[in-house]
Motif scaffolding. Structure first.
Motif, PDB file in Angstrom:
ATOM      1  N   GLU A   1      -1.056  -3.835   2.440  1.00 26.77           N
ATOM      2  CA  GLU A   1      -0.402  -2.558   2.706  1.00 26.77           C
ATOM      3  C   GLU A   1      -0.854  -1.984   4.039  1.00 26.77           C
ATOM      4  O   GLU A   1      -0.071  -1.399   4.791  1.00 26.77           O
TER       5      GLU A   1
ATOM      6  N   ASN B   1       2.659  -6.804  -4.161  1.00 21.33           N
ATOM      7  CA  ASN B   1       1.556  -7.504  -3.489  1.00 21.33           C
ATOM      8  C   ASN B   1       0.585  -8.121  -4.487  1.00 21.33           C
ATOM      9  O   ASN B   1       0.087  -9.223  -4.286  1.00 21.33           O
TER      10      ASN B   1
ATOM     11  N   ILE C   1      -6.520  -6.694  -6.226  1.00 24.45           N
ATOM     12  CA  ILE C   1      -6.093  -5.371  -5.787  1.00 24.45           C
ATOM     13  C   ILE C   1      -6.581  -5.109  -4.363  1.00 24.45           C
ATOM     14  O   ILE C   1      -5.881  -4.533  -3.534  1.00 24.45           O
TER      15      ILE C   1
ATOM     16  N   ALA D   1      -4.284  -6.740  -2.080  1.00 22.18           N
ATOM     17  CA  ALA D   1      -3.012  -6.025  -2.011  1.00 22.18           C
ATOM     18  C   ALA D   1      -3.130  -4.823  -1.081  1.00 22.18           C
ATOM     19  O   ALA D   1      -2.217  -4.513  -0.306  1.00 22.18           O
ATOM     20  N   ARG D   2      -4.264  -4.129  -1.154  1.00 23.41           N
ATOM     21  CA  ARG D   2      -4.461  -2.979  -0.264  1.00 23.41           C
ATOM     22  C   ARG D   2      -4.518  -3.391   1.193  1.00 23.41           C
ATOM     23  O   ARG D   2      -4.020  -2.712   2.091  1.00 23.41           O
TER      24      ARG D   2
ATOM     25  N   LEU E   1       1.540   0.895 -12.765  1.00 26.36           N
ATOM     26  CA  LEU E   1       1.327   0.599 -11.344  1.00 26.36           C
ATOM     27  C   LEU E   1       2.618   0.891 -10.586  1.00 26.36           C
ATOM     28  O   LEU E   1       3.710   0.651 -11.112  1.00 26.36           O
TER      29      LEU E   1
ATOM     30  N   ASN F   1       2.915  -1.677  -5.198  1.00 26.59           N
ATOM     31  CA  ASN F   1       1.598  -2.298  -5.384  1.00 26.59           C
ATOM     32  C   ASN F   1       1.702  -3.586  -6.184  1.00 26.59           C
ATOM     33  O   ASN F   1       1.018  -4.571  -5.896  1.00 26.59           O
TER      34      ASN F   1
END
Length: 271
Positions: A268, A207, A261, A264-265, A200, A204
């Motif tokens: 971002e 987060n 995930i 986390a996106r 990863l 990324n």
């Protein structure tokens, strides 16, 4: 005389600012000696209501101070000592006592969550549901661990993380166990990540693991035995895997990783 001495000790324990850790330990030992001398460590039908109230206050103060001292074992002992007091009719106490009971019980539930003792958590919760006739989430202190447990079961770690921020914590004492809970969750996410991904990007992972900086990610990676190279983290369990297998690995990952995930996106995108 003994009652007056206990009141004086309790007043010192509840002073602002609080005593030093060493002084707290000494005062708590003295308070317990007073309770023993007064035969008030356990409630009985012959215990005068004022003494009953004072004994319960003393034990609750000891429980809360044990958390400030980061001594969960001592806190657990105080909670067990308080249970016989909590089983008495509410008419035995002043109305203000109920708030402390709620706080101490909520903290005990949160402690059970940090230890992964879900059986113990639900045992305590079932007793509360019968006594309080539902509506547990409406209680400021008990509702906090109840919501956290539900989100943990759903894999909604982003909600748990958000609730452990300063504005979401019911009181200062809860923040101690909340931080422990986040560390436990971080470990679970790390274990899932090792199985779900060959590697990863560090950005990324920051987060994903709810860490404050990329430097914290590197430190965490070294603790876990991960390899950090060229801005990426490589998980030892997946090193040597063919890149063509990456899609299959991602598909096989659990719902927990998918939820996290996704969060986390979102972070971002906001940044």
């Amino acid at each position: 005389m003994a009652t007056s001495a206990l009141e004086k000790t309790l007043s010192q324990l509840q002073s602002t600012p609080p005593p030093s850790p060493q002084r707290i330990s000494s005062l708590l030992t003295t308070a317990k000696k007073h309770l023993l001398h007064l035969s008030a460590l356990l409630p009985s039908p012959t215990t005068p209501p004022p003494l009953l109230h004072l004994a319960r206050q003393t034990l609750e103060t000891g429980a809360l101070l044990s958390i400030r001292l980061q001594d969960p074992d001592a806190f657990t002992r105080y909670f067990q000592q308080l249970l016989p007091f909590y089983e008495l009719p509410s008419s035995s106490y002043q109305p203000a006592d109920n708030g402390q009971r709620s706080k101490v019980t909520g903290l005990y539930l949160l402690l059970l969550l940090t230890r992964g003792d879900y059986a113990g958590f639900h045992t305590v919760l079932e007793g509360l549901e019968v006594e309080m006739k539902g509506g547990l989430e409406a209680d400021r202190y008990i509702g906090y661990p109840v919501k956290l447990e539900r989100w943990l079961m759903e894999g909604s770690y982003d909600r748990v993380w958000g609730a452990t921020k300063k504005e979401g914590v019911p009181s200062e004492e809860f923040a101690v166990f909340s931080e422990v809970l986040i560390n436990t969750i971080r470990g679970e996410i790390a274990s899932c990540s090792e199985k779900a991904y060959p590697s990863l990007p560090i950005a990324n992972a920051k987060n994903l693991l709810f860490l404050d900086s990329e430097g914290s990610v590197v430190d965490f990676a070294h603790i876990r035995g991960w390899v950090v190279k060229d801005g990426r983290i490589y998980f030892p369990l997946q090193q040597g895997e063919d890149v063509r297998n990456e899609k299959e690995i991602l598909v096989a990952s659990g719902q927990v990783i998918e939820n996290t995930i996704g969060y986390a996106r979102e972070l971002e995108t906001i940044v």
